[in-house]
Motif scaffolding. Structure first.
Motif, PDB file in Angstrom:
ATOM      1  N   VAL A  87       0.872  -1.181   0.000  1.00 16.85           N
ATOM      2  CA  VAL A  87       0.000   0.000   0.000  1.00 16.85           C
ATOM      3  C   VAL A  87       0.911   1.234   0.000  1.00 16.85           C
ATOM      4  O   VAL A  87       1.716   1.421   0.912  1.00 16.85           O
ATOM      5  CB  VAL A  87      -0.937   0.012   1.224  1.00 16.85           C
ATOM      6  N   PHE A  88       0.779   2.037  -1.058  1.00 18.38           N
ATOM      7  CA  PHE A  88       1.592   3.244  -1.214  1.00 18.38           C
ATOM      8  C   PHE A  88       0.663   4.447  -1.178  1.00 18.38           C
ATOM      9  O   PHE A  88      -0.313   4.504  -1.932  1.00 18.38           O
ATOM     10  CB  PHE A  88       2.357   3.193  -2.541  1.00 18.38           C
ATOM     11  N   LYS A  89       0.960   5.403  -0.293  1.00 20.96           N
ATOM     12  CA  LYS A  89       0.134   6.608  -0.151  1.00 20.96           C
ATOM     13  C   LYS A  89       1.032   7.836  -0.249  1.00 20.96           C
ATOM     14  O   LYS A  89       2.099   7.870   0.358  1.00 20.96           O
ATOM     15  CB  LYS A  89      -0.562   6.621   1.215  1.00 20.96           C
ATOM     16  N   THR A  90       0.581   8.826  -1.010  1.00 20.89           N
ATOM     17  CA  THR A  90       1.368  10.054  -1.100  1.00 20.89           C
ATOM     18  C   THR A  90       0.514  11.252  -1.497  1.00 20.89           C
ATOM     19  O   THR A  90      -0.459  11.112  -2.220  1.00 20.89           O
ATOM     20  CB  THR A  90       2.543   9.906  -2.098  1.00 20.89           C
ATOM     21  N   ASN A  91       0.911  12.413  -0.990  1.00 14.33           N
ATOM     22  CA  ASN A  91       0.317  13.668  -1.452  1.00 14.33           C
ATOM     23  C   ASN A  91       1.356  14.436  -2.260  1.00 14.33           C
ATOM     24  O   ASN A  91       1.269  15.644  -2.407  1.00 14.33           O
ATOM     25  CB  ASN A  91      -0.178  14.515  -0.265  1.00 14.33           C
ATOM     26  N   LEU A  92       2.316  13.737  -2.792  1.00 12.92           N
ATOM     27  CA  LEU A  92       3.400  14.383  -3.544  1.00 12.92           C
ATOM     28  C   LEU A  92       3.084  14.519  -5.025  1.00 12.92           C
ATOM     29  O   LEU A  92       3.983  14.670  -5.844  1.00 12.92           O
ATOM     30  CB  LEU A  92       4.703  13.595  -3.366  1.00 12.92           C
ATOM     31  N   VAL A  93       1.810  14.451  -5.380  1.00 12.81           N
ATOM     32  CA  VAL A  93       1.431  14.574  -6.792  1.00 12.81           C
ATOM     33  C   VAL A  93       1.372  16.048  -7.151  1.00 12.81           C
ATOM     34  O   VAL A  93       0.525  16.796  -6.667  1.00 12.81           O
ATOM     35  CB  VAL A  93       0.067  13.893  -7.069  1.00 12.81           C
ATOM     36  N   HIS A  94       2.310  16.467  -7.955  1.00 13.29           N
ATOM     37  CA  HIS A  94       2.339  17.814  -8.515  1.00 13.29           C
ATOM     38  C   HIS A  94       3.059  17.705  -9.849  1.00 13.29           C
ATOM     39  O   HIS A  94       3.611  16.644 -10.179  1.00 13.29           O
ATOM     40  CB  HIS A  94       2.977  18.823  -7.562  1.00 13.29           C
ATOM     41  N   PRO A 126      10.145  -7.061  -5.605  1.00 17.08           N
ATOM     42  CA  PRO A 126       9.213  -6.427  -4.669  1.00 17.08           C
ATOM     43  C   PRO A 126       7.813  -6.996  -4.852  1.00 17.08           C
ATOM     44  O   PRO A 126       7.467  -7.495  -5.923  1.00 17.08           O
ATOM     45  CB  PRO A 126       9.253  -4.958  -5.093  1.00 17.08           C
ATOM     46  N   LYS A 127       7.029  -6.915  -3.787  1.00 15.12           N
ATOM     47  CA  LYS A 127       5.619  -7.295  -3.905  1.00 15.12           C
ATOM     48  C   LYS A 127       4.936  -6.268  -4.795  1.00 15.12           C
ATOM     49  O   LYS A 127       5.338  -5.113  -4.874  1.00 15.12           O
ATOM     50  CB  LYS A 127       4.952  -7.307  -2.533  1.00 15.12           C
ATOM     51  N   ARG A 128       3.869  -6.706  -5.424  1.00 13.25           N
ATOM     52  CA  ARG A 128       3.087  -5.783  -6.241  1.00 13.25           C
ATOM     53  C   ARG A 128       2.203  -4.937  -5.320  1.00 13.25           C
ATOM     54  O   ARG A 128       1.759  -5.399  -4.285  1.00 13.25           O
ATOM     55  CB  ARG A 128       2.224  -6.579  -7.214  1.00 13.25           C
ATOM     56  N   PHE A 129       1.979  -3.701  -5.728  1.00 13.18           N
ATOM     57  CA  PHE A 129       1.077  -2.843  -4.959  1.00 13.18           C
ATOM     58  C   PHE A 129      -0.348  -3.392  -5.044  1.00 13.18           C
ATOM     59  O   PHE A 129      -0.793  -3.811  -6.109  1.00 13.18           O
ATOM     60  CB  PHE A 129       1.070  -1.410  -5.499  1.00 13.18           C
ATOM     61  N   ARG A 130      -1.051  -3.363  -3.920  1.00 17.67           N
ATOM     62  CA  ARG A 130      -2.487  -3.675  -3.893  1.00 17.67           C
ATOM     63  C   ARG A 130      -3.297  -2.385  -3.989  1.00 17.67           C
ATOM     64  O   ARG A 130      -4.362  -2.354  -4.582  1.00 17.67           O
ATOM     65  CB  ARG A 130      -2.888  -4.393  -2.597  1.00 17.67           C
ATOM     66  N   GLU A 131      -2.772  -1.331  -3.345  1.00 15.51           N
ATOM     67  CA  GLU A 131      -3.461  -0.041  -3.307  1.00 15.51           C
ATOM     68  C   GLU A 131      -2.455   1.087  -3.499  1.00 15.51           C
ATOM     69  O   GLU A 131      -1.354   1.038  -2.952  1.00 15.51           O
ATOM     70  CB  GLU A 131      -4.162   0.165  -1.964  1.00 15.51           C
ATOM     71  N   ILE A 132      -2.885   2.088  -4.257  1.00 15.34           N
ATOM     72  CA  ILE A 132      -2.081   3.292  -4.472  1.00 15.34           C
ATOM     73  C   ILE A 132      -2.996   4.480  -4.201  1.00 15.34           C
ATOM     74  O   ILE A 132      -4.000   4.664  -4.886  1.00 15.34           O
ATOM     75  CB  ILE A 132      -1.523   3.339  -5.910  1.00 15.34           C
TER      76      ILE A 132
END
Length: 178
Positions: A87-94, A126-132
């Motif tokens: 599970v990868f979470k970020t607010n770095l989208v610009h 690496p494991k595959r992401f389940r959630e982004i």
């Protein structure tokens, strides 16, 4: 690094488990960690959720971490950085980070244990992401609207992982939130 080792060893002893048995969520907020700190977590823990967030007015060096999540590390061990993260979470989208994020997701999701892309000694995949989970992190709040091109790129690269924008699940088939 010793303080990490001491604290986590104490915690694991107290709980009667090893660090690798405990699924961890690492939250990096408004900091610029040295890559060696993340490598420490890579080799000693079961880090399953990673959150990278920054205050857009303070800025941070967290954007610099994103490319490292999409390739084996340059260290002698040549391991993937945080390979257990699902599970990868970020607010770095610009505007400056969108391509990095999409590329990292694509690289991470496309690696298989038999991948011939890597040369040298075998490297655990690496494991595959389940959630982004993505959110806008720039200074101009009027830009936080959905960038469909970017989201479609991430969804395609995610190969089945659930992708969220500002907390809402993004559906590719109809280009809107479900």
């Amino acid at each position: 690094m010793d303080h990490f080792n001491e604290t986590f060893t104490w915690l694991a002893d107290l709980l009667g488990v090893t660090l690798a048995e405990i699924p961890l969520h690492l939250v990096l907020n408004d900091c610029n960690p040295d890559l060696s700190y993340l490598e420490w977590f890579t080799h000693r823990t079961n880090l399953t959720t990673l959150t990278l967030s920054a205050n857009s007015f303070l800025g941070s060096g967290l954007e610099d971490i994103i490319p490292f999540l999409g390739n084996p590390t340059p260290s002698p061990s040549s391991a993937w950085l945080l390979p257990q993260v699902e599970v990868f979470k970020t607010n770095l989208v610009h505007p400056q980070s969108k391509d990095q994020i999409a590329d990292m997701v694509k690289r991470r999701q496309s690696i298989s244990p038999q991948s011939s892309e890597l040369t040298g000694p075998p490297v655990a995949s690496p494991k595959r992401f389940r959630e982004i989970w993505l959110a806008y992190g720039g200074r101009d709040s009027s830009v936080s609207q959905v960038d469909e091109g970017f989201l479609l790129k991430v969804v395609r690269a995610a190969e089945g992982a659930d992708v969220y924008w500002e907390g809402k699940k993004w559906a590719v088939s109809d280009n809107f939130f479900s």
